[in-house]
Design a protein around this motif. Structure first.
Motif, mmCIF file in Angstrom:
data_model
loop_
_atom_site.group_PDB
_atom_site.id
_atom_site.type_symbol
_atom_site.label_atom_id
_atom_site.label_comp_id
_atom_site.label_asym_id
_atom_site.label_seq_id
_atom_site.Cartn_x
_atom_site.Cartn_y
_atom_site.Cartn_z
ATOM 1 N N VAL A 44 5.333 -2.007 -11.683
ATOM 2 C CA VAL A 44 6.165 -1.730 -10.504
ATOM 3 C C VAL A 44 7.235 -2.797 -10.346
ATOM 4 C CG1 VAL A 44 6.169 -1.576 -7.983
ATOM 5 C CG2 VAL A 44 4.395 -0.406 -9.290
ATOM 6 N N THR A 45 6.892 -4.044 -10.678
ATOM 7 C CA THR A 45 7.827 -5.166 -10.515
ATOM 8 C C THR A 45 8.434 -5.608 -11.844
ATOM 9 O OG1 THR A 45 5.951 -6.716 -10.698
ATOM 10 C CG2 THR A 45 6.601 -6.026 -8.480
ATOM 11 N N ILE A 150 0.566 -0.322 -2.411
ATOM 12 C CA ILE A 150 0.843 -1.581 -1.701
ATOM 13 C C ILE A 150 1.848 -2.430 -2.471
ATOM 14 C CG2 ILE A 150 -0.204 -3.753 -0.939
ATOM 15 C CD1 ILE A 150 -2.746 -2.136 -0.280
ATOM 16 N N THR A 151 1.776 -2.444 -3.796
ATOM 17 C CA THR A 151 2.756 -3.200 -4.590
ATOM 18 C C THR A 151 4.155 -2.648 -4.377
ATOM 19 O OG1 THR A 151 1.077 -3.622 -6.284
ATOM 20 C CG2 THR A 151 3.357 -4.005 -6.897
ATOM 21 N N ALA A 152 4.281 -1.321 -4.384
ATOM 22 C CA ALA A 152 5.581 -0.704 -4.120
ATOM 23 C C ALA A 152 6.064 -1.047 -2.711
ATOM 24 C CB ALA A 152 5.495 0.805 -4.300
ATOM 25 N N LEU A 153 5.121 -1.086 -1.752
ATOM 26 C CA LEU A 153 5.464 -1.459 -0.377
ATOM 27 C C LEU A 153 6.017 -2.881 -0.321
ATOM 28 C CD1 LEU A 153 5.097 -1.092 2.829
ATOM 29 C CD2 LEU A 153 2.918 -2.260 2.465
ATOM 30 N N PRO A 197 19.545 3.693 -6.279
ATOM 31 C CA PRO A 197 18.842 4.392 -5.191
ATOM 32 C C PRO A 197 17.858 5.466 -5.648
ATOM 33 C CG PRO A 197 21.195 4.232 -4.738
ATOM 34 C CD PRO A 197 21.006 3.788 -6.151
ATOM 35 N N ASN A 198 18.221 6.246 -6.673
ATOM 36 C CA ASN A 198 17.353 7.343 -7.097
ATOM 37 C C ASN A 198 16.107 6.840 -7.810
ATOM 38 O OD1 ASN A 198 19.063 9.520 -6.150
ATOM 39 N ND2 ASN A 198 20.454 8.974 -7.803
ATOM 40 N N VAL A 199 16.238 5.730 -8.529
ATOM 41 C CA VAL A 199 15.063 5.100 -9.143
ATOM 42 C C VAL A 199 14.185 4.493 -8.052
ATOM 43 C CG1 VAL A 199 14.256 3.293 -10.704
ATOM 44 C CG2 VAL A 199 16.299 4.617 -11.287
ATOM 45 N N PHE A 200 14.814 3.806 -7.117
ATOM 46 C CA PHE A 200 14.089 3.186 -5.998
ATOM 47 C C PHE A 200 13.288 4.220 -5.214
ATOM 48 C CE2 PHE A 200 14.123 2.260 -1.417
ATOM 49 C CZ PHE A 200 13.432 1.059 -1.392
ATOM 50 N N ALA A 201 13.841 5.444 -5.068
ATOM 51 C CA ALA A 201 13.200 6.478 -4.244
ATOM 52 C C ALA A 201 12.009 7.132 -4.934
ATOM 53 C CB ALA A 201 14.231 7.543 -3.876
ATOM 54 N N THR A 202 11.837 6.896 -6.230
ATOM 55 C CA THR A 202 10.796 7.595 -6.979
ATOM 56 C C THR A 202 9.393 7.239 -6.502
ATOM 57 O OG1 THR A 202 12.227 7.665 -8.929
ATOM 58 C CG2 THR A 202 9.878 8.048 -9.280
ATOM 59 N N LEU A 203 9.106 5.951 -6.346
ATOM 60 C CA LEU A 203 7.758 5.550 -5.929
ATOM 61 C C LEU A 203 7.433 5.954 -4.492
ATOM 62 C CD1 LEU A 203 7.281 2.070 -7.678
ATOM 63 C CD2 LEU A 203 6.276 4.282 -8.280
ATOM 64 N N PRO A 204 8.358 5.825 -3.528
ATOM 65 C CA PRO A 204 8.034 6.322 -2.181
ATOM 66 C C PRO A 204 7.694 7.807 -2.137
ATOM 67 C CG PRO A 204 9.914 4.837 -2.071
ATOM 68 C CD PRO A 204 9.605 5.033 -3.530
ATOM 69 N N VAL A 205 8.299 8.605 -3.016
ATOM 70 C CA VAL A 205 7.957 10.031 -3.071
ATOM 71 C C VAL A 205 6.472 10.202 -3.388
ATOM 72 C CG1 VAL A 205 8.298 12.167 -4.362
ATOM 73 C CG2 VAL A 205 10.264 10.798 -3.729
ATOM 74 N N LEU A 206 5.976 9.419 -4.337
ATOM 75 C CA LEU A 206 4.568 9.488 -4.720
ATOM 76 C C LEU A 206 3.652 8.883 -3.656
ATOM 77 C CD1 LEU A 206 4.865 8.384 -8.464
ATOM 78 C CD2 LEU A 206 4.504 10.704 -7.623
ATOM 79 N N ASN A 207 4.085 7.768 -3.086
ATOM 80 C CA ASN A 207 3.205 6.980 -2.216
ATOM 81 C C ASN A 207 3.124 7.480 -0.782
ATOM 82 O OD1 ASN A 207 2.720 5.264 -4.388
ATOM 83 N ND2 ASN A 207 4.372 3.873 -3.844
ATOM 84 N N LEU A 208 4.123 8.232 -0.343
ATOM 85 C CA LEU A 208 4.144 8.699 1.044
ATOM 86 C C LEU A 208 2.905 9.521 1.381
ATOM 87 C CD1 LEU A 208 5.461 9.216 3.783
ATOM 88 C CD2 LEU A 208 6.816 11.039 2.712
ATOM 89 N N TRP A 227 -2.287 2.174 7.091
ATOM 90 C CA TRP A 227 -1.801 3.187 6.167
ATOM 91 C C TRP A 227 -0.717 4.053 6.786
ATOM 92 C CZ3 TRP A 227 -2.132 2.523 1.318
ATOM 93 C CH2 TRP A 227 -3.220 1.833 0.773
ATOM 94 N N ILE A 228 -0.765 4.247 8.093
ATOM 95 C CA ILE A 228 0.347 4.935 8.760
ATOM 96 C C ILE A 228 1.605 4.071 8.653
ATOM 97 C CG2 ILE A 228 1.268 5.654 11.001
ATOM 98 C CD1 ILE A 228 -1.509 6.673 11.707
ATOM 99 N N GLY A 229 1.438 2.755 8.801
ATOM 100 C CA GLY A 229 2.560 1.833 8.629
ATOM 101 C C GLY A 229 3.141 1.902 7.230
ATOM 102 N N VAL A 230 2.263 1.985 6.223
ATOM 103 C CA VAL A 230 2.716 2.128 4.832
ATOM 104 C C VAL A 230 3.534 3.401 4.673
ATOM 105 C CG1 VAL A 230 1.936 2.546 2.468
ATOM 106 C CG2 VAL A 230 0.835 0.778 3.835
ATOM 107 N N SER A 231 3.057 4.492 5.250
ATOM 108 C CA SER A 231 3.768 5.770 5.162
ATOM 109 C C SER A 231 5.111 5.716 5.868
ATOM 110 C CB SER A 231 2.907 6.892 5.758
ATOM 111 O OG SER A 231 1.652 6.976 5.100
ATOM 112 N N ILE A 232 5.177 5.006 6.980
ATOM 113 C CA ILE A 232 6.443 4.846 7.701
ATOM 114 C C ILE A 232 7.460 4.090 6.840
ATOM 115 C CG2 ILE A 232 7.546 3.662 9.649
ATOM 116 C CD1 ILE A 232 5.012 4.359 11.284
ATOM 117 N N VAL A 233 6.995 3.053 6.162
ATOM 118 C CA VAL A 233 7.882 2.309 5.256
ATOM 119 C C VAL A 233 8.378 3.218 4.140
ATOM 120 C CG1 VAL A 233 8.008 0.416 3.571
ATOM 121 C CG2 VAL A 233 6.865 0.060 5.760
ATOM 122 N N CYS A 234 7.490 4.065 3.619
ATOM 123 C CA CYS A 234 7.870 4.983 2.533
ATOM 124 C C CYS A 234 8.960 5.950 2.977
ATOM 125 C CB CYS A 234 6.648 5.761 2.048
ATOM 126 S SG CYS A 234 5.482 4.800 1.071
#
Length: 447
Positions: A44-45, A150-153, A197-208, A227-234
């Motif tokens: 991820v990093t 969490i790493t993506a977060l 931006p489109n690469v950045f958006a890939t992991l939030p799509v999965l993690n949301l 976990w609701i907070g994590v979803s909000i960040v996504c």
């Protein structure tokens, strides 16, 4: 004297790296799951590591996991388990070898570049099959998903804060990262550490949807809030990226998830979490002065004005040219694909902007079939897993995985972003979940 001192320091650094590698190997040998956890964090990093070190950190960790797995396989005599990824991976490898053989026969100048790309893709896919074998119990799958999320977060949240504060770039040693910019959007688009931006958006799509699933399954109020907070960040990071395909994919995935949990009598909890996420996201974007530009970017008026401007070839035009190329050469063009598409529009190179079209032109019709099977097998397996399993927790988590997978493929209808180890770790978690079948412990409490 100075030369001698530099040589000594280089030897010390090499010794320390070797010592670190040996320590990591022993830890992974003791428990293979730790290797997968470490690989998830590193991949991820990896955009940071590859600029700071002269080697691919995820490749090194992957090699260590492979050696440790083979050692465990030899001594413990574990049997190789079939998975939903086996057939598509085999087809894609055969497609790659066929395309490469044709290029070799025609003496293509892109042979070496194609071979390099295929070795990289085969390595990533092979590691995913390995990970499926390692994730042989429900808790291991959940831990990998949590670490990946969490790493993506942790990589997204600081860049989001930086955008709110107006800090467009950061310096890490000799590494400078541009966190947000216009990038063809309205105002600024968040690209994070990936600078796209489109690469950045890939992991939030999965993690949301995964974050929502863990929130719904949490018995503790603190964990549920986390976990609701994590979803909000996504969802907030998705909107800040202004990636329309990713946002569309995430929303359609959540809609499918809502239909599934409705049948499992979890709709009230799901809707409560969704409404809370929407309200908090709205307030954050409004207070940050970003909401207006996001809504404009997502509007139909902006899309029509963008098409009318015609500054770049539209995706349908690109797909039409790509299909013509595929008809002329059913075995694929390999690395030459982007140059041929670019040449059709008077550009140096151009992406296919669609994972199916991209693999059709680069790996031929066999590669196209491989991608179709890669889509169908896990989705079908997850659907059966959800409806045949009696454990409510895993029904919800399966629905989250299905929503994330569906969102990813919708995102990739307009991009081609599966050549990434992080994505294949997610695929491996899906395949391992399907493997659980009826082995997930059933609860006595009825739904």
């Amino acid at each position: 004297m100075e030369c001698l001192r530099n040589t000594m320091f280089a030897q010390i650094d090499f010794f320390l790296l070797g010592l670190l590698g040996a320590g990591i190997f022993l830890l992974i040998l003791a428990r293979l799951e730790w290797g997968v956890l470490l690989l998830a964090v590193v991949t991820v990093t990896n955009v940071l590591w590859e600029r700071l070190f002269p080697f691919e950190a995820d490749t090194v960790i992957g090699a260590i996991v492979l050696i440790a797995f083979l050692a465990n396989l030899a001594f413990r005599k574990k049997k190789w388990k079939r998975s939903a990824l086996d057939v598509p991976v085999l087809i894609l490898i055969l497609a790659g070898l066929t395309s490469l053989a044709v290029q070799g026969f025609t003496a293509s100048q892109y042979f070496n570049e194609t071979a390099t790309q295929l070795v990289s893709l085969a390595t990533i896919m092979g590691m995913s099959l390995l990970i499926v074998q390692i994730l042989d119990n429900p808790k291991a799958i959940q831990r990998i998903l949590k670490v990946l999320t969490i790493t993506a977060l942790l990589t997204s949240l600081p860049t989001m804060v930086a955008m709110f504060l107006g800090v467009s770039s950061i310096q890490i040693g000799r590494l400078e990262l541009t966190l947000f910019g216009r990038w063809g959007g309205v105002g600024a688009r968040l690209g994070g550490i990936y600078e796209q931006p489109n690469v950045f958006a890939t992991l939030p799509v999965l993690n949301l949807s995964i974050g929502i699933a863990f929130a719904m399954n949490s018995k503790s109020k603190v964990r549920r809030a986390f976990w609701i907070g994590v979803s909000i960040v996504c969802i907030t990071s998705l909107l800040m990226s202004q990636s329309r395909s990713a946002i569309l994919g995430a929303l359609l995935g959540l809609f499918i998830m809502a239909l599934i949990v409705r049948k499992r009598h979890m709709l009230f909890r799901y809707l409560g979490a969704s409404v809370l996420m929407a309200l908090v996201t709205f307030v954050v974007l409004e207070k940050g002065g970003i909401l207006e530009s996001v809504l404009e970017r997502l509007s139909w008026y902006y899309y029509m004005s963008q098409q009318a401007a015609g500054t770049e070839p539209s995706r349908p035009e690109i797909w039409r040219e790509a299909f013509i190329l595929a008809v002329h050469n059913p075995f694929g063009y390999g690395a030459e694909t982007k140059y041929l598409l670019g040449g059709a529009f008077g550009l140096a190179m151009k992406s296919g902007h669609n994972v199916f079209i991209d693999y059709l032109v680069s790996l031929g019709w066999l590669g196209f079939m491989g991608i179709l099977v890669l889509v169908a097998n896990p989705l079908h397996g997850l659907w059966k897993f959800i409806h045949n399993n009696d454990d409510r927790e895993w029904q919800v988590l399966g629905a989250g995985l299905l929503a994330g997978l569906l969102g990813l493929w919708i995102h990739n209808l307009f991009h081609s972003m599966i050549h990434w180890m992080a994505i294949w770790i997610y695929f491996a978690c899906v395949a391992a979940t399907i493997q659980l079948g009826y082995n997930v412990p059933k609860k006595a409490t009825p739904l």
